[in-house]
Design a protein around this motif. Structure first.
Motif, PDB file in Angstrom:
ATOM      1  N   ASN A 140      19.809  35.958  22.362  1.00  0.00           N
ATOM      2  CA  ASN A 140      19.020  34.741  22.547  1.00  0.00           C
ATOM      3  C   ASN A 140      19.860  33.500  22.300  1.00  0.00           C
ATOM      4  N   LEU A 141      20.750  33.579  21.307  1.00  0.00           N
ATOM      5  CA  LEU A 141      21.618  32.442  21.000  1.00  0.00           C
ATOM      6  C   LEU A 141      22.550  32.152  22.165  1.00  0.00           C
ATOM      7  N   GLU A 142      23.132  33.215  22.726  1.00  0.00           N
ATOM      8  CA  GLU A 142      24.048  33.028  23.843  1.00  0.00           C
ATOM      9  C   GLU A 142      23.319  32.488  25.069  1.00  0.00           C
ATOM     10  N   SER A 143      22.064  32.925  25.246  1.00  0.00           N
ATOM     11  CA  SER A 143      21.315  32.483  26.419  1.00  0.00           C
ATOM     12  C   SER A 143      20.982  30.996  26.344  1.00  0.00           C
ATOM     13  N   LYS A 144      21.014  30.437  25.117  1.00  0.00           N
ATOM     14  CA  LYS A 144      20.729  29.017  24.947  1.00  0.00           C
ATOM     15  C   LYS A 144      21.970  28.151  25.136  1.00  0.00           C
ATOM     16  N   ILE A 145      23.155  28.779  25.194  1.00  0.00           N
ATOM     17  CA  ILE A 145      24.396  28.031  25.374  1.00  0.00           C
ATOM     18  C   ILE A 145      24.654  27.860  26.870  1.00  0.00           C
ATOM     19  N   SER A 146      24.854  26.641  27.292  1.00  0.00           N
ATOM     20  CA  SER A 146      25.084  26.369  28.716  1.00  0.00           C
ATOM     21  C   SER A 146      26.502  26.763  29.113  1.00  0.00           C
ATOM     22  N   ASP A 147      26.699  26.978  30.404  1.00  0.00           N
ATOM     23  CA  ASP A 147      28.013  27.382  30.910  1.00  0.00           C
ATOM     24  C   ASP A 147      29.060  26.292  30.742  1.00  0.00           C
ATOM     25  N   ASN A 148      28.625  25.030  30.665  1.00  0.00           N
ATOM     26  CA  ASN A 148      29.595  23.926  30.509  1.00  0.00           C
ATOM     27  C   ASN A 148      29.673  23.422  29.073  1.00  0.00           C
ATOM     28  N   TYR A 149      29.268  24.280  28.129  1.00  0.00           N
ATOM     29  CA  TYR A 149      29.302  23.925  26.707  1.00  0.00           C
ATOM     30  C   TYR A 149      30.716  23.552  26.287  1.00  0.00           C
ATOM     31  N   MET A 150      30.879  22.349  25.725  1.00  0.00           N
ATOM     32  CA  MET A 150      32.153  21.797  25.242  1.00  0.00           C
ATOM     33  C   MET A 150      33.161  21.548  26.363  1.00  0.00           C
ATOM     34  N   GLU A 151      32.702  21.476  27.594  1.00  0.00           N
ATOM     35  CA  GLU A 151      33.639  21.194  28.701  1.00  0.00           C
ATOM     36  C   GLU A 151      34.274  19.818  28.543  1.00  0.00           C
ATOM     37  N   ASP A 152      33.481  18.858  28.057  1.00  0.00           N
ATOM     38  CA  ASP A 152      33.989  17.490  27.907  1.00  0.00           C
ATOM     39  C   ASP A 152      35.140  17.421  26.909  1.00  0.00           C
ATOM     40  N   LEU A 153      35.134  18.310  25.920  1.00  0.00           N
ATOM     41  CA  LEU A 153      36.204  18.284  24.915  1.00  0.00           C
ATOM     42  C   LEU A 153      37.515  18.833  25.454  1.00  0.00           C
ATOM     43  N   CYS A 154      37.460  19.478  26.616  1.00  0.00           N
ATOM     44  CA  CYS A 154      38.669  20.041  27.216  1.00  0.00           C
ATOM     45  C   CYS A 154      39.410  19.039  28.108  1.00  0.00           C
ATOM     46  N   ALA A 155      38.834  17.844  28.267  1.00  0.00           N
ATOM     47  CA  ALA A 155      39.418  16.865  29.194  1.00  0.00           C
ATOM     48  C   ALA A 155      40.854  16.515  28.829  1.00  0.00           C
ATOM     49  N   ASN A 156      41.153  16.470  27.545  1.00  0.00           N
ATOM     50  CA  ASN A 156      42.496  16.066  27.099  1.00  0.00           C
ATOM     51  C   ASN A 156      43.320  17.241  26.588  1.00  0.00           C
ATOM     52  N   ILE A 157      42.881  18.451  26.899  1.00  0.00           N
ATOM     53  CA  ILE A 157      43.620  19.640  26.477  1.00  0.00           C
ATOM     54  C   ILE A 157      44.167  20.341  27.712  1.00  0.00           C
ATOM     55  N   LYS A 158      45.495  20.467  27.804  1.00  0.00           N
ATOM     56  CA  LYS A 158      46.127  21.066  28.977  1.00  0.00           C
ATOM     57  C   LYS A 158      47.022  22.228  28.546  1.00  0.00           C
ATOM     58  N   VAL A 159      47.169  23.199  29.443  1.00  0.00           N
ATOM     59  CA  VAL A 159      48.078  24.314  29.187  1.00  0.00           C
ATOM     60  C   VAL A 159      49.480  23.764  28.969  1.00  0.00           C
ATOM     61  N   GLY A 160      50.134  24.185  27.919  1.00  0.00           N
ATOM     62  CA  GLY A 160      51.466  23.717  27.567  1.00  0.00           C
ATOM     63  C   GLY A 160      51.478  22.711  26.445  1.00  0.00           C
ATOM     64  N   ASP A 161      50.299  22.139  26.116  1.00  0.00           N
ATOM     65  CA  ASP A 161      50.231  21.170  25.024  1.00  0.00           C
ATOM     66  C   ASP A 161      50.513  21.852  23.689  1.00  0.00           C
ATOM     67  N   ARG A 162      51.184  21.100  22.825  1.00  0.00           N
ATOM     68  CA  ARG A 162      51.311  21.545  21.449  1.00  0.00           C
ATOM     69  C   ARG A 162      50.025  21.180  20.720  1.00  0.00           C
ATOM     70  N   CYS A 163      49.645  22.003  19.750  1.00  0.00           N
ATOM     71  CA  CYS A 163      48.364  21.770  19.100  1.00  0.00           C
ATOM     72  C   CYS A 163      48.363  22.288  17.668  1.00  0.00           C
ATOM     73  N   GLN A 164      47.312  21.891  16.966  1.00  0.00           N
ATOM     74  CA  GLN A 164      47.044  22.401  15.627  1.00  0.00           C
ATOM     75  C   GLN A 164      45.585  22.826  15.586  1.00  0.00           C
ATOM     76  N   VAL A 165      45.326  23.994  14.987  1.00  0.00           N
ATOM     77  CA  VAL A 165      43.995  24.591  15.039  1.00  0.00           C
ATOM     78  C   VAL A 165      43.395  24.644  13.642  1.00  0.00           C
TER      79      VAL A 165
END
Length: 241
Positions: A140-165
């Motif tokens: 039920n929890l997964e069914s409430k999560i939309s397919d574009n969940y957190m898509e906006d936060l990926c706008a500035n994240i690109k493959v090859g970027d250095r990062c900290q998690v």
């Protein structure tokens, strides 16, 4: 001349206690030499389960030779001249004793409780019911999560970027950005950590999202990723000089 008399000096003796029905039972027990045999049996009853009425005691020396039967319940233990290291053997004469049959040592002899699948499924509060409820809640929890969940936060994240998690400030390189069909709906970021701090090599539940060395890969939500100038840490760098 040797006689069965109470020894003087030390008022107690340390005996190795064994049991006729419980082969694995062996215990070092200290007894007062002033105790009568009946009191010795009462003390042993609390340790091995054989009743006083059904108990016979045999005394053996440290070479294994039998010294005596402790046949008189009103005699003191000291009368039989036991010494430290002697063995006091409990013989259980009751065929229906709790110690008989060997089931205290061999659990395969104990009849196991069995229940049919039909009867088990009718019960409430079982682990199976708990797992089913948790599965439904997770679904039920997964069914409430939309397919574009957190898509906006990926706008500035690109493959090859250095990062900290977060959490742990683990550093690495972005290797994947997008939806992951084998994970919950929404967007994910695949990380190759600089150190083996991950969970996989880029393959998650049979689906490969990127390539990296074993246990260096991780899939996290975009809100846990901060991209920027995060060079690989020098393991030999010291905080203080």
């Amino acid at each position: 001349m040797s006689t069965k008399l109470q020894v003087q000096g030390d008022e107690s003796v340390l005996l190795r206690v064994t049991h006729s029905n419980i082969k694995s039972f062996a215990s070092d027990v200290r007894f007062s030499l002033h105790m009568i045999v009946e009191a010795v049996k009462d003390k042993l009853w609390k340790k091995c389960g054989t009743s006083v009425e059904s108990m016979c005691l045999e005394l053996y020396d440290d070479t294994g030779a039998k010294v005596s039967d402790l046949a008189d319940n009103m005699r003191s233990l000291g009368f039989y001249s036991p010494q430290d290291g002697f063995r006091l053997h409990v013989v259980d004469l009751d065929p229906s004793s709790v110690t008989s049959g060997g089931w205290l040592e061999d659990t395969s002899l104990v009849e196991k409780y069995k229940i049919s699948d039909e009867a088990y499924n009718k019960l409430d509060g079982t682990y199976k019911k708990f797992k089913e409820r948790m599965g439904v809640q997770h679904s039920n929890l997964e069914s409430k999560i939309s397919d574009n969940y957190m898509e906006d936060l990926c706008a500035n994240i690109k493959v090859g970027d250095r990062c900290q998690v977060e959490v742990g400030e683990k550093r690495g390189t972005v290797k994947f950005v997008g939806q992951a069909e084998t994970l919950a709906p929404g967007f994910w970021v695949g990380i190759q950590y600089d150190e083996p701090l991950g969970k996989h090599d880029g393959m998650v539940k049979g689906k490969r999202y990127f390539e990296c060395p074993p246990v260096c890969g991780g899939m996290v939500r975009p809100d846990k990723v901060k991209v920027g100038d995060f060079p690989e840490r020098d393991p030999f760098e010291e905080d203080e000089i």
